[in-house]
Enzyme design. Structure first.
Site, PDB file in Angstrom:
ATOM      1  N   CYS A  11       0.856  -1.185   0.000  1.00 47.64           N
ATOM      2  CA  CYS A  11       0.000   0.000   0.000  1.00 47.64           C
ATOM      3  C   CYS A  11       0.891   1.235   0.000  1.00 47.64           C
ATOM      4  CB  CYS A  11      -0.980  -0.006   1.167  1.00 47.64           C
ATOM      5  SG  CYS A  11      -0.244   0.144   2.795  1.00 47.64           S
ATOM      6  N   CYS A  83      -4.543  -0.701  -2.414  1.00 46.57           N
ATOM      7  CA  CYS A  83      -5.088   0.629  -2.698  1.00 46.57           C
ATOM      8  C   CYS A  83      -4.732   1.007  -4.127  1.00 46.57           C
ATOM      9  CB  CYS A  83      -4.575   1.667  -1.708  1.00 46.57           C
ATOM     10  SG  CYS A  83      -2.812   2.029  -1.819  1.00 46.57           S
ATOM     11  N   CYS A  90       3.044   0.954  -8.546  1.00 48.47           N
ATOM     12  CA  CYS A  90       3.850  -0.221  -8.224  1.00 48.47           C
ATOM     13  C   CYS A  90       4.815  -0.504  -9.363  1.00 48.47           C
ATOM     14  CB  CYS A  90       2.948  -1.438  -8.012  1.00 48.47           C
ATOM     15  SG  CYS A  90       3.840  -2.955  -7.642  1.00 48.47           S
TER      16      CYS A  90
END
Length: 146
Positions: A11, A83, A90
């Site tokens: 996250c 999230c 990412c």
């Protein structure tokens, strides 16, 4: 000896949702899974997340708030972003599969309530939603692997 399936819960700040997911996974998943959590940043453990997990019998107080860089040398079979921000930013892994599973952000939602009990109710709801989802995770991973 069979290799463990390595899972990273990711996250933004590694303070609440990913920490709860790691705590549940370490306590609910079979020993054939090895779980970690990290954030794009490390914001430290959220005290309310620690508290509501303790209420459920899971101690996450000794887990580390860490970044992806802290885990840079590890390979993960699955990176589960909890999230949208973490999912969108990412880094693309060399190996493994990215899975998005959104959970509400308790600290953000708790800002709009008036009492501590209302705030904790939000954390408890998200904690319980994460528990239900983590319980189903082995079946989901099996389906993805087939």
């Amino acid at each position: 000896m069979m290799d463990k399936t390595r899972i990273l819960f990711l996250c933004t700040g590694n303070s609440c949702r990913s920490q709860m997911a790691e705590g549940w996974a370490r306590n609910l998943l079979p020993s054939s899974y090895e779980t970690f959590s990290a954030g794009l940043e490390a914001h430290g453990l959220n005290p309310s997340a620690v508290r509501v997990m303790q209420e459920a019998g899971i101690d996450i107080s000794q887990q580390l708030s860490q970044t992806l860089e802290d885990l840079n040398q590890k390979h993960f079979d699955f990176i589960i972003t909890v999230c949208d921000h973490a999912h969108k930013t990412c880094p693309t892994p060399k190996e493994g599969q990215i899975i998005l599973k959104r959970f509400d952000d308790p600290p953000r939602l708790a800002k709009s309530v008036k009492t501590e009990e209302e705030s904790l109710a939000i954390y408890r709801r998200v904690r319980d939603e994460i528990r239900v989802w983590v319980n189903q995770l082995p079946d989901q991973i099996q389906q993805l692997s087939d």
